[in-house]
Scaffold this motif. Structure first.
Motif, mmCIF file in Angstrom:
data_model
loop_
_atom_site.group_PDB
_atom_site.id
_atom_site.type_symbol
_atom_site.label_atom_id
_atom_site.label_comp_id
_atom_site.label_asym_id
_atom_site.label_seq_id
_atom_site.Cartn_x
_atom_site.Cartn_y
_atom_site.Cartn_z
ATOM 1 N N VAL A 150 0.855 -1.187 0.000
ATOM 2 C CA VAL A 150 0.000 0.000 0.000
ATOM 3 C C VAL A 150 0.889 1.235 0.000
ATOM 4 O O VAL A 150 1.775 1.373 0.862
ATOM 5 C CB VAL A 150 -0.927 0.024 1.242
ATOM 6 C CG1 VAL A 150 -1.757 1.302 1.271
ATOM 7 C CG2 VAL A 150 -1.824 -1.207 1.275
ATOM 8 N N TRP A 151 0.670 2.140 -0.966
ATOM 9 C CA TRP A 151 1.468 3.366 -1.026
ATOM 10 C C TRP A 151 0.952 4.391 -0.021
ATOM 11 O O TRP A 151 -0.254 4.613 0.095
ATOM 12 C CB TRP A 151 1.430 3.959 -2.433
ATOM 13 C CG TRP A 151 2.151 3.104 -3.426
ATOM 14 C CD1 TRP A 151 1.607 2.255 -4.330
ATOM 15 C CD2 TRP A 151 3.568 2.988 -3.576
ATOM 16 N NE1 TRP A 151 2.596 1.613 -5.043
ATOM 17 C CE2 TRP A 151 3.805 2.053 -4.616
ATOM 18 C CE3 TRP A 151 4.659 3.598 -2.945
ATOM 19 C CZ2 TRP A 151 5.088 1.709 -5.020
ATOM 20 C CZ3 TRP A 151 5.938 3.250 -3.361
ATOM 21 C CH2 TRP A 151 6.153 2.321 -4.381
ATOM 22 N N LEU A 152 1.901 5.006 0.699
ATOM 23 C CA LEU A 152 1.539 6.006 1.712
ATOM 24 C C LEU A 152 1.650 7.425 1.185
ATOM 25 O O LEU A 152 1.205 8.356 1.857
ATOM 26 C CB LEU A 152 2.438 5.847 2.946
ATOM 27 C CG LEU A 152 2.442 4.466 3.604
ATOM 28 C CD1 LEU A 152 3.312 4.484 4.861
ATOM 29 C CD2 LEU A 152 1.039 4.018 3.951
ATOM 30 N N ASP A 153 2.261 7.581 0.016
ATOM 31 C CA ASP A 153 2.416 8.919 -0.547
ATOM 32 C C ASP A 153 2.202 8.862 -2.056
ATOM 33 O O ASP A 153 2.374 7.823 -2.686
ATOM 34 C CB ASP A 153 3.804 9.490 -0.228
ATOM 35 C CG ASP A 153 4.932 8.662 -0.841
ATOM 36 O OD1 ASP A 153 4.708 7.452 -1.092
ATOM 37 O OD2 ASP A 153 6.012 9.208 -1.089
ATOM 38 N N ALA A 154 1.814 10.010 -2.625
ATOM 39 C CA ALA A 154 1.534 10.067 -4.062
ATOM 40 C C ALA A 154 2.797 9.988 -4.898
ATOM 41 O O ALA A 154 2.747 9.629 -6.079
ATOM 42 C CB ALA A 154 0.766 11.349 -4.384
ATOM 43 N N ALA A 155 3.941 10.332 -4.314
ATOM 44 C CA ALA A 155 5.198 10.318 -5.066
ATOM 45 C C ALA A 155 5.764 8.921 -5.225
ATOM 46 O O ALA A 155 6.661 8.698 -6.044
ATOM 47 C CB ALA A 155 6.222 11.218 -4.365
ATOM 48 N N GLY A 156 5.298 7.953 -4.423
ATOM 49 C CA GLY A 156 5.769 6.592 -4.560
ATOM 50 C C GLY A 156 7.103 6.324 -3.899
ATOM 51 O O GLY A 156 7.885 5.513 -4.388
ATOM 52 N N THR A 182 10.959 0.485 8.403
ATOM 53 C CA THR A 182 10.666 0.893 9.781
ATOM 54 C C THR A 182 9.279 0.394 10.132
ATOM 55 O O THR A 182 8.404 0.266 9.262
ATOM 56 C CB THR A 182 10.712 2.422 9.938
ATOM 57 O OG1 THR A 182 9.840 3.033 8.964
ATOM 58 C CG2 THR A 182 12.119 2.953 9.743
ATOM 59 N N PRO A 183 9.022 0.075 11.425
ATOM 60 C CA PRO A 183 7.706 -0.417 11.817
ATOM 61 C C PRO A 183 6.622 0.634 11.563
ATOM 62 O O PRO A 183 6.858 1.833 11.693
ATOM 63 C CB PRO A 183 7.859 -0.710 13.314
ATOM 64 C CG PRO A 183 9.330 -0.854 13.538
ATOM 65 C CD PRO A 183 9.975 0.082 12.555
ATOM 66 N N LEU A 184 5.434 0.177 11.208
ATOM 67 C CA LEU A 184 4.296 1.069 11.043
ATOM 68 C C LEU A 184 3.162 0.703 11.983
ATOM 69 O O LEU A 184 2.653 1.550 12.716
ATOM 70 C CB LEU A 184 3.791 1.041 9.594
ATOM 71 C CG LEU A 184 2.569 1.926 9.318
ATOM 72 C CD1 LEU A 184 2.927 3.400 9.501
ATOM 73 C CD2 LEU A 184 2.025 1.679 7.916
ATOM 74 N N LEU A 185 2.769 -0.573 11.989
ATOM 75 C CA LEU A 185 1.676 -1.021 12.858
ATOM 76 C C LEU A 185 2.214 -2.015 13.874
ATOM 77 O O LEU A 185 2.682 -3.097 13.514
ATOM 78 C CB LEU A 185 0.564 -1.676 12.034
ATOM 79 C CG LEU A 185 -0.200 -0.761 11.064
ATOM 80 C CD1 LEU A 185 -1.240 -1.567 10.303
ATOM 81 C CD2 LEU A 185 -0.871 0.379 11.811
ATOM 82 N N PRO A 200 -3.475 8.752 0.510
ATOM 83 C CA PRO A 200 -2.327 9.639 0.749
ATOM 84 C C PRO A 200 -2.726 11.089 0.968
ATOM 85 O O PRO A 200 -2.034 11.831 1.685
ATOM 86 C CB PRO A 200 -1.483 9.478 -0.520
ATOM 87 C CG PRO A 200 -1.848 8.134 -1.056
ATOM 88 C CD PRO A 200 -3.304 7.976 -0.734
ATOM 89 N N ALA A 201 -3.850 11.523 0.393
ATOM 90 C CA ALA A 201 -4.249 12.928 0.517
ATOM 91 C C ALA A 201 -4.649 13.293 1.933
ATOM 92 O O ALA A 201 -4.434 14.424 2.372
ATOM 93 C CB ALA A 201 -5.393 13.233 -0.450
ATOM 94 N N VAL A 221 -5.288 7.457 11.331
ATOM 95 C CA VAL A 221 -4.632 8.439 10.471
ATOM 96 C C VAL A 221 -3.153 8.093 10.475
ATOM 97 O O VAL A 221 -2.486 8.164 11.513
ATOM 98 C CB VAL A 221 -4.866 9.880 10.970
ATOM 99 C CG1 VAL A 221 -4.072 10.863 10.114
ATOM 100 C CG2 VAL A 221 -6.351 10.230 10.943
ATOM 101 N N ILE A 222 -2.660 7.668 9.321
ATOM 102 C CA ILE A 222 -1.263 7.222 9.237
ATOM 103 C C ILE A 222 -0.342 8.403 9.520
ATOM 104 O O ILE A 222 -0.436 9.455 8.884
ATOM 105 C CB ILE A 222 -0.964 6.633 7.851
ATOM 106 C CG1 ILE A 222 -1.947 5.499 7.548
ATOM 107 C CG2 ILE A 222 0.463 6.140 7.787
ATOM 108 C CD1 ILE A 222 -1.915 4.362 8.528
ATOM 109 N N GLY A 223 0.542 8.203 10.483
ATOM 110 C CA GLY A 223 1.445 9.268 10.900
ATOM 111 C C GLY A 223 0.866 10.166 11.960
ATOM 112 O O GLY A 223 1.551 11.061 12.461
ATOM 113 N N GLY A 224 -0.403 9.956 12.331
ATOM 114 C CA GLY A 224 -1.034 10.771 13.355
ATOM 115 C C GLY A 224 -0.737 10.256 14.757
ATOM 116 O O GLY A 224 -0.226 9.147 14.943
#
Length: 622
Positions: A150-156, A182-185, A200-201, A221-224
């Motif tokens: 799963v992409w987290l940003d539009a830039a890839g 790096t760990p995310l969840l 990503p938006a 919220v990813i990164g929240g």
């Protein structure tokens, strides 16, 4: 070139990142598969274009924003990645030797895909494939096995992957520029936490985790800074909720998520918003959705199929459907292939590219609950309201065992219905789609509770039909269902089964473990096929009960079956001959040269559909 009106099956739909195009594998009555590219950037009907007239059923596809399609073909551990474009010869981009290879679409200028390769070292090699014709560039070598994507940003740059280790799944983030993860969840010690979808938006992420005590769908919220939430509306025991797509981004407007809700043989769609603890059902026709899609200003695009609608691409106006209320849109009003769409639109719904039959019509089916020995058994039933009293009736058993019949177009069952057969396709215990307990009922008990269900259904149908002076049901099964059908034919009382046709059967869990490939053996052990039930019913080995197979029998097997070795059917044939059965009289054996395990969906399958339908009606070849 095959036209859309000839296509009966479509699989492996993929959407370009901007939603302007889609791609899929398509097959017509001849069973020959091709690659289709669909242009979706306008409000009118989507029309597919055939790019490769001959393709392998197991090829992977990625749709690109310019209409080209990236294809990965597999031949054992050799993988060829190539590019297809309308009116141009195929262009080979890479050839890799690795145990497994998976492609992920890569956003960003000049990039085509991320390639995830695995080998016997339990290492995943990540490569980036660009459009400049250069060889794939290695980005990282990651210890362990990784899935998802799963992409987290539009830039890839940031890609979320699911790392499988120590019996659990954890989502990590791979930075493609630095080549590090790096760990995310990390929601709980030992829990499985997977990211399923991200916008990503807004950073909205849908995830699945068993940290709450059961496998549940949640969001964050990813990164929240806020923790993940698991709303009650996203937890429906016995149903599987799968996030499909997020609404197009509009500043200041809360995003919406379309979810596919799977329960039993049919699927529905619903809309969810993070601020609301409820799901809004979309009034869509009964059938089966593809669990993938793209939501743009032109609408929500998703693959759709029903028993009388071959798989095609649906366009949904979500706002219009929500405004329509809870009444399902009549599928009969949906235009086929775009014909008449401008003159008589159906609010909120359109189906493009679904094949209409040349003569007559496709046969509809519905879901019914039949009485089972310990509770109701859902079945997909062809034959109209009087199906029980049809002159000929077939009890069809699905493969797997971790599978189920769906309310979708099936060419083999359609051919049986066209032959005048009523078809009952039950999802007995062990089938998926009815909750984990139902699916796990046969773990360590292949031919246990599921065989009990089948025998009970057979007995009930045979008794009802005998009272009407009709012949008993016939049995049909594929793969695991073929194993189950042979056991049922052997264990059922005399007069309960008219005849039995099986495709790619194995003879017992133990025999499959002895002859199957390593991946097949691993799957069989994981699903409990290494244990034979001990419940007093008798052996669950077809060879040990072959003397009880006295009804007319048809056995069909692909000579190059990569899942169930053809030696299983050859052994059954030899045993029947040893018992004095006359081939061509008591039984018929057909070995399809060059065919694999999916022989009912491969090139030449139409002839096998004919053979099966005629045999199940008459017991003969014609």
């Amino acid at each position: 070139m095959r036209t859309a009106s000839q296509v009966l099956r479509r699989l492996s739909f993929a959407f370009a990142g901007d939603g302007s195009h889609a791609a899929c594998l398509a097959a017509g009555p001849d069973g020959r598969w091709s690659v289709e590219s669909w242009r979706l950037d306008g409000p009118g009907p989507a029309v597919p274009t055939t790019l490769a007239p001959v393709e392998d059923l197991h090829s992977q596809l990625l749709a690109l924003p310019d209409g080209r399609v990236l294809v990965c073909r597999h031949d054992g551990d050799r993988h060829t990645v190539l590019l297809l474009a309308a009116g141009a010869p195929e262009q080979v981009l890479a050839g890799l030797r690795t145990a497994g290879l998976r492609m992920l679409a890569a956003p960003g200028d000049g990039r085509l895909a991320v390639l995830l390769g695995t080998d016997a070292r339990a290492v995943t090699t990540v490569r980036l494939l660009t459009a400049d014709g250069s060889a794939p560039r290695e980005v990282a070598e990651l210890p362990g096995l990784y899935g998802g994507g799963v992409w987290l940003d539009a830039a890839g740059r940031l890609l979320a992957l699911d790392r499988i280790a120590d019996g659990a799944v954890k989502t990590v983030v791979l930075d493609l520029e630095l080549g590090i993860t790096t760990p995310l969840l990390e929601l709980g010690e030992g829990s499985s936490d997977r990211l399923l979808l991200c916008d990503p938006a807004t950073g909205l992420g849908l995830l699945r985790s068993d940290a709450p005590g059961a496998d549940r769908l949640g969001w964050a919220v990813i990164g929240g800074a806020e923790p993940a939430r698991f709303p009650d509306c996203l937890h429906r025991p016995g149903q599987l909720l799968r996030p499909v797509a997020v609404s197009p981004h509009r500043p200041g407007v809360e995003p919406q998520v379309v979810l596919q809700v799977d329960r039993g043989a049919a699927a529905t769609l619903a809309v969810w918003r993070p601020s609301e603890n409820r799901l809004e059902q979309l009034p869509v026709p009964p059938g089966q959705w593809g669990a993938v899609g793209h939501w743009s200003a032109a609408g929500l695009r998703m693959p759709y199929s029903a028993p009388d609608r071959p798989a095609a691409l649906a366009t949904l106006d979500v706002a219009a459907l929500l405004a329509a209320g809870s009444t399902p849109v009549p599928l009969a009003l949906s235009p086929l292939n775009g014909d008449g769409w401008a003159e008589r639109p159906v609010p909120g719904w359109r189906l493009d590219g679904s094949a209409a039959p040349a003569v007559g019509g496709w046969h509809p089916a519905r879901c019914l609950e039949l009485a089972g020995p310990v509770g109701p058994v859902e079945a997909v039933v062809y034959g109209g309201p009087e199906w029980r009293s049809a002159p000929h009736l077939v009890l069809a058993l699905h493969g797997g065992p971790a599978d189920a019949w769906r309310l979708e177009f099936d060419p083999a069952l359609q051919r049986m219905a066209a032959e005048g057969l009523a078809v009952v396709a039950p999802n007995q215990r062990g089938s998926t789609g009815y909750g984990p307990e139902y699916a796990a009922a046969i773990r360590g008990a292949w031919g246990g509770p599921d065989l009990t269900d089948v025998l009970a259904l057979l007995a009930d149908l045979a008794e009802r039909r005998a009272a009407l002076g009709l012949e008993p049901p016939a049995l049909f099964g594929v793969s695991y269902g073929a194993f189950l059908a042979l056991l049922a034919a052997a264990h059922a009382p005399a007069g309960t089964v008219a005849r039995c046709a099986v495709v790619a059967p194995f003879l017992s869990g133990a025999r499959l473990l002895a002859e199957g490939t390593e991946p097949v053996r691993a799957l069989a052990v994981r699903l409990g096929g290494d244990v034979e039930p001990d419940d007093g019913l008798g052996p669950r080995d077809v060879l040990r009960v072959a003397d009880r197979l006295t009804v007319p029998l048809l056995v069909v097997h692909g000579a190059r079956d990569e899942v169930v070795p053809v030696g299983q059917s050859r052994s059954l044939r030899h045993e029947l001959l040893r018992l004095g059965r006359a081939e061509g009289v008591d039984f018929r054996y057909v070995e399809a040269a060059g065919a694999g395990h999916e022989l009912l969906a491969e090139e030449g399958s139409a002839a096998l559909h004919d053979l099966l339908a005629v045999f199940l009606r008459t017991g003969g070849a014609d």
